[in-house]
Design a protein around this motif. Sequence first.
Motif, PDB file in Angstrom:
ATOM      1  N   LEU A 111       0.785  -1.218  -0.012  1.00 51.92           N
ATOM      2  CA  LEU A 111      -0.163   0.114  -0.065  1.00 51.92           C
ATOM      3  C   LEU A 111       0.846   1.224  -0.071  1.00 51.92           C
ATOM      4  O   LEU A 111       0.530   2.160  -0.574  1.00 51.92           O
ATOM      5  N   LEU A 164       1.372  -7.037  -2.564  1.00 53.37           N
ATOM      6  CA  LEU A 164      -0.178  -6.897  -2.363  1.00 53.37           C
ATOM      7  C   LEU A 164      -0.713  -8.275  -2.559  1.00 53.37           C
ATOM      8  O   LEU A 164      -1.493  -8.882  -2.193  1.00 53.37           O
ATOM      9  N   TYR A 223      -2.615 -10.777  -0.097  1.00 54.66           N
ATOM     10  CA  TYR A 223      -3.842 -11.233  -0.376  1.00 54.66           C
ATOM     11  C   TYR A 223      -4.021 -12.617  -0.405  1.00 54.66           C
ATOM     12  O   TYR A 223      -4.834 -13.160   0.438  1.00 54.66           O
ATOM     13  N   MET A 248      -6.680  -3.634   1.664  1.00 50.68           N
ATOM     14  CA  MET A 248      -5.672  -4.315   0.942  1.00 50.68           C
ATOM     15  C   MET A 248      -6.397  -4.780  -0.172  1.00 50.68           C
ATOM     16  O   MET A 248      -5.345  -4.821  -1.316  1.00 50.68           O
TER      17      MET A 248
END
Length: 91
Positions: free
Chosen positions: A2, A17, A21, A34
């Motif tokens: 982020l 990311l 995830y 996110m």
Amino acid sequence: GLDLLALHRPSDALLPLEAAYKLRQNDEAPDPEMTLGLSHALWEGGGDRQRARELARAAFKVQRETAAKAPSPANRKRLATIDAWLSQIGA
């Protein structure tokens, strides 16, 4: 991830990311911030735009449920941010 996205480096943000995830996939409700970040990184970094749309819709769903359970200005603002992104990417 982020932070890299905030620095306008979506291509660099994509790997961290994606990793975050994947770590959170087993959670009942992945973190909408996110998930939305991954959507942005995919869209702006030249990735899979269909997946970016799907992730944005998923983030909206989770945030809508959160806002319904815990109405607050912050939750409504997050929901509006996600809604604006959905409009921008045509999802």
